[in-house]
Design a protein around this motif. Sequence first.
Motif, PDB file in Angstrom:
ATOM      1  N   PHE A 190       0.845  -1.191   0.000  1.00  0.00           N
ATOM      2  CA  PHE A 190       0.000   0.000   0.000  1.00  0.00           C
ATOM      3  C   PHE A 190       0.885   1.247   0.000  1.00  0.00           C
ATOM      4  O   PHE A 190       1.778   1.370   0.851  1.00  0.00           O
ATOM      5  CB  PHE A 190      -0.896   0.014   1.241  1.00  0.00           C
ATOM      6  N   ALA A 191       0.627   2.175  -0.923  1.00  0.00           N
ATOM      7  CA  ALA A 191       1.437   3.390  -0.992  1.00  0.00           C
ATOM      8  C   ALA A 191       0.574   4.609  -1.296  1.00  0.00           C
ATOM      9  O   ALA A 191       0.785   5.307  -2.291  1.00  0.00           O
ATOM     10  CB  ALA A 191       2.535   3.223  -2.036  1.00  0.00           C
ATOM     11  N   PRO A 192      -0.401   4.917  -0.442  1.00  0.00           N
ATOM     12  CA  PRO A 192      -1.283   6.056  -0.720  1.00  0.00           C
ATOM     13  C   PRO A 192      -0.557   7.391  -0.725  1.00  0.00           C
ATOM     14  O   PRO A 192      -1.007   8.336  -1.378  1.00  0.00           O
ATOM     15  CB  PRO A 192      -2.321   5.983   0.406  1.00  0.00           C
ATOM     16  N   ALA A 193       0.575   7.481  -0.032  1.00  0.00           N
ATOM     17  CA  ALA A 193       1.309   8.750   0.018  1.00  0.00           C
ATOM     18  C   ALA A 193       1.875   9.143  -1.345  1.00  0.00           C
ATOM     19  O   ALA A 193       2.149  10.325  -1.586  1.00  0.00           O
ATOM     20  CB  ALA A 193       2.431   8.673   1.051  1.00  0.00           C
ATOM     21  N   ILE A 194       2.072   8.165  -2.240  1.00  0.00           N
ATOM     22  CA  ILE A 194       2.592   8.469  -3.580  1.00  0.00           C
ATOM     23  C   ILE A 194       1.553   8.145  -4.656  1.00  0.00           C
ATOM     24  O   ILE A 194       1.896   7.908  -5.813  1.00  0.00           O
ATOM     25  CB  ILE A 194       3.921   7.743  -3.860  1.00  0.00           C
ATOM     26  N   GLY A 195       0.286   8.113  -4.262  1.00  0.00           N
ATOM     27  CA  GLY A 195      -0.792   8.003  -5.237  1.00  0.00           C
ATOM     28  C   GLY A 195      -1.237   6.604  -5.577  1.00  0.00           C
ATOM     29  O   GLY A 195      -1.995   6.410  -6.522  1.00  0.00           O
ATOM     30  N   ILE A 196      -0.792   5.583  -4.816  1.00  0.00           N
ATOM     31  CA  ILE A 196      -1.169   4.192  -5.104  1.00  0.00           C
ATOM     32  C   ILE A 196      -1.743   3.576  -3.833  1.00  0.00           C
ATOM     33  O   ILE A 196      -0.986   3.216  -2.925  1.00  0.00           O
ATOM     34  CB  ILE A 196       0.043   3.355  -5.570  1.00  0.00           C
ATOM     35  N   ASN A 197      -3.054   3.458  -3.755  1.00  0.00           N
ATOM     36  CA  ASN A 197      -3.622   2.829  -2.557  1.00  0.00           C
ATOM     37  C   ASN A 197      -3.110   1.403  -2.402  1.00  0.00           C
ATOM     38  O   ASN A 197      -2.645   1.019  -1.325  1.00  0.00           O
ATOM     39  CB  ASN A 197      -5.135   2.859  -2.607  1.00  0.00           C
ATOM     40  N   GLU A 198      -3.217   0.600  -3.471  1.00  0.00           N
ATOM     41  CA  GLU A 198      -2.638  -0.744  -3.447  1.00  0.00           C
ATOM     42  C   GLU A 198      -2.047  -1.057  -4.810  1.00  0.00           C
ATOM     43  O   GLU A 198      -2.718  -0.924  -5.830  1.00  0.00           O
ATOM     44  CB  GLU A 198      -3.657  -1.814  -3.060  1.00  0.00           C
ATOM     45  N   ASP A 199      -0.791  -1.487  -4.800  1.00  0.00           N
ATOM     46  CA  ASP A 199      -0.107  -1.856  -6.036  1.00  0.00           C
ATOM     47  C   ASP A 199      -0.360  -3.339  -6.306  1.00  0.00           C
ATOM     48  O   ASP A 199      -0.234  -4.160  -5.396  1.00  0.00           O
ATOM     49  CB  ASP A 199       1.392  -1.596  -5.886  1.00  0.00           C
TER      50      ASP A 199
END
Length: 259
Positions: A190-199
């Motif tokens: 999960f990377a919501p801080a860089i625009g990807i809720n779940e990769d």
Amino acid sequence: MRLAFHQIDAFTQQPFSGNPAVVYRLDTWLSDNLMQQIAAEHNQAETAFVVREGEHWHIRWFTPAAEVPLCGHATLAAAHVLFEVYGEPGERLAFTCKSGALAVSRETDRLVLDFPVARVADVPVSAELERALGVPVVAAQQGNELLAVLESEQAVRACRPDFVALAQLPGLGVIITAPGEQHDFVSRYFAPAIGINEDPVTGSTHCLLVPYWAKRLGRNELKAFQCSARGGELHCRLEGERVKIAGHAILVASGTLHL
């Protein structure tokens, strides 16, 4: 100006699974702002741009919101485009990037990423991490990413995180992992801080995952599965300070960007 692009599903042999990435092979670099705008327009997890520099390919990766220092699936996608679309000769492609030297080789029907081991340190399991994930965390490590070890594959699959809370945690994103039922280990990212809720399938996170599980399981050859909705299988090998990550890729679309 017209620019050709190709969309690849990485870490899969079937369209509409694995992790999609858009690839541009450029003659010269575009401005950082324009590359970011192009990535936002495609709105895929990653858009990769490659430019030949001598014997190497310089590669950069952009999410819809930010440039990132390392990306596995989009590197796999770029290698597939260079080999299969543009006919690059040989069995190995050398890349340079912000994280150092990378390479992708052809081995039988798979492409193999050669990435550096990620540096991490054990950290206490914080209440903020457990609240954001909504599940108990067994152990944690911190590097560029935050790695959270859960009790079981079922716990990984059932996790429904609070993305707003996750975005406030240190690091680019949060990896959750556990022993696998049919694989050596499973994970989600999960990377919501860089625009990807779940990769869907993340090669670069395995630079942390493979050393962790190699030490825990006592062997260097590991079969991994990222259990997102699309899912993807990765064949991994720890070789000293390098992580080898093998997978398939398939071309699903090509087109022209008009600027």
